[in-house]
Design a protein around this motif. Structure first.
Motif, PDB file in Angstrom:
ATOM      1  N   LYS A 158      99.926  35.974  71.139  1.00 27.91           N
ATOM      2  CA  LYS A 158      98.798  35.037  71.022  1.00 27.91           C
ATOM      3  C   LYS A 158      99.227  33.660  71.515  1.00 27.91           C
ATOM      4  O   LYS A 158     100.380  33.263  71.391  1.00 27.91           O
ATOM      5  N   SER A 159      98.263  32.922  72.063  1.00 31.30           N
ATOM      6  CA  SER A 159      98.542  31.588  72.581  1.00 31.30           C
ATOM      7  C   SER A 159      97.347  30.681  72.328  1.00 31.30           C
ATOM      8  O   SER A 159      96.284  31.140  71.905  1.00 31.30           O
ATOM      9  N   GLY A 160      97.535  29.402  72.613  1.00 30.11           N
ATOM     10  CA  GLY A 160      96.467  28.427  72.453  1.00 30.11           C
ATOM     11  C   GLY A 160      96.495  27.767  71.092  1.00 30.11           C
ATOM     12  O   GLY A 160      95.940  28.294  70.133  1.00 30.11           O
ATOM     13  N   ALA A 161      97.123  26.603  71.012  1.00 31.43           N
ATOM     14  CA  ALA A 161      97.217  25.882  69.740  1.00 31.43           C
ATOM     15  C   ALA A 161      95.831  25.611  69.183  1.00 31.43           C
ATOM     16  O   ALA A 161      94.940  25.167  69.897  1.00 31.43           O
ATOM     17  N   GLY A 162      95.656  25.927  67.928  1.00 32.27           N
ATOM     18  CA  GLY A 162      94.378  25.713  67.266  1.00 32.27           C
ATOM     19  C   GLY A 162      93.403  26.857  67.418  1.00 32.27           C
ATOM     20  O   GLY A 162      92.365  26.897  66.772  1.00 32.27           O
ATOM     21  N   SER A 163      93.742  27.826  68.269  1.00 31.76           N
ATOM     22  CA  SER A 163      92.819  28.943  68.522  1.00 31.76           C
ATOM     23  C   SER A 163      92.972  30.086  67.526  1.00 31.76           C
ATOM     24  O   SER A 163      92.114  30.960  67.457  1.00 31.76           O
ATOM     25  N   LEU A 164      94.055  30.079  66.757  1.00 28.55           N
ATOM     26  CA  LEU A 164      94.292  31.163  65.807  1.00 28.55           C
ATOM     27  C   LEU A 164      93.593  30.838  64.494  1.00 28.55           C
ATOM     28  O   LEU A 164      93.869  29.814  63.866  1.00 28.55           O
ATOM     29  N   VAL A 165      92.676  31.710  64.085  1.00 30.56           N
ATOM     30  CA  VAL A 165      91.859  31.461  62.905  1.00 30.56           C
ATOM     31  C   VAL A 165      91.759  32.748  62.088  1.00 30.56           C
ATOM     32  O   VAL A 165      91.400  33.803  62.622  1.00 30.56           O
TER      33      VAL A 165
END
Length: 198
Positions: A158-165
């Motif tokens: 997984k990547s993208g800071a703030g995208s993991l919810v």
């Protein structure tokens, strides 16, 4: 009934003496255990570093001066960046490993998060936590979520800071949603730090 000044001084003196003795004992205990605790933490960190990368031939040179931008980026994602390492495979830079502290259900969760040169997570390993036994510890032990993937393994790739919810693209372990959210904060914080250092 009037309390005499002599009695007050005697009680105050006794309490002061007890406080001094207790403080001395705590200081002595700290002096005796400080090196052992540091050694255990170092061993846990080294094991966690090895666990977050797929290659057995890695080195983890520490980044002595972490850029302030990386510290601030991690903080913006509700994580505290305390240590950073370069991940070196066969002499080549392959990414970063970050020691991140984020809040869980029973206190702080200290974890190592690996991020590759493509800014994707390579693994998460918990160094220290005080989560509830049999509930939050399921997340730390990487037990399977309802989707069948390990609670920590689901972050790999997984990547993208703030995208993991949690409950959007991260599954919570049943009964351990707050712990899962703490790990997710740490993952987002590590991604943000890596993006700031890229």
């Amino acid at each position: 009934m009037k309390i005499e000044g002599k009695f007050i001084l005697k009680v105050a003196g006794t309490l002061t003496a007890i406080s001094l003795v207790v403080a001395a004992l705590l200081g002595a205990t700290n002096a005796l255990t400080e090196d052992k605790i540091a050694a255990i933490n170092k061993a846990n960190t080294e094991a966690a570093l090895a666990a977050v990368v797929s290659s057995p031939d890695c080195e983890f040179p520490p980044i002595e001066e972490i850029p302030q931008a990386a510290i601030d980026a991690a903080k913006a994602q509700s994580g505290k960046l305390t240590e950073a390492y370069r991940v070196v495979v066969n002499g080549e830079d392959a990414g970063y490993a970050f020691k991140i502290v984020a809040g869980g259900s029973q206190g702080d969760i200290e974890m190592i998060v690996g991020v590759d040169s493509d800014l994707a997570i390579t693994g998460i390993s918990v160094v220290d936590a005080s989560e509830t036994s049999g509930i939050g510890t399921k997340v730390i032990a990487n037990e399977a979520t309802t989707a069948g993937t390990g609670a920590l393994d689901q972050f790999v790739g997984k990547s993208g800071a703030g995208s993991l919810v949690v409950k959007t693209n991260i599954d919570a372990v049943s009964g351990a949603t707050v712990t899962t959210k703490g790990i997710t904060k740490g993952a987002n914080a590590a991604l943000a730090a890596a993006e700031a250092m890229a």
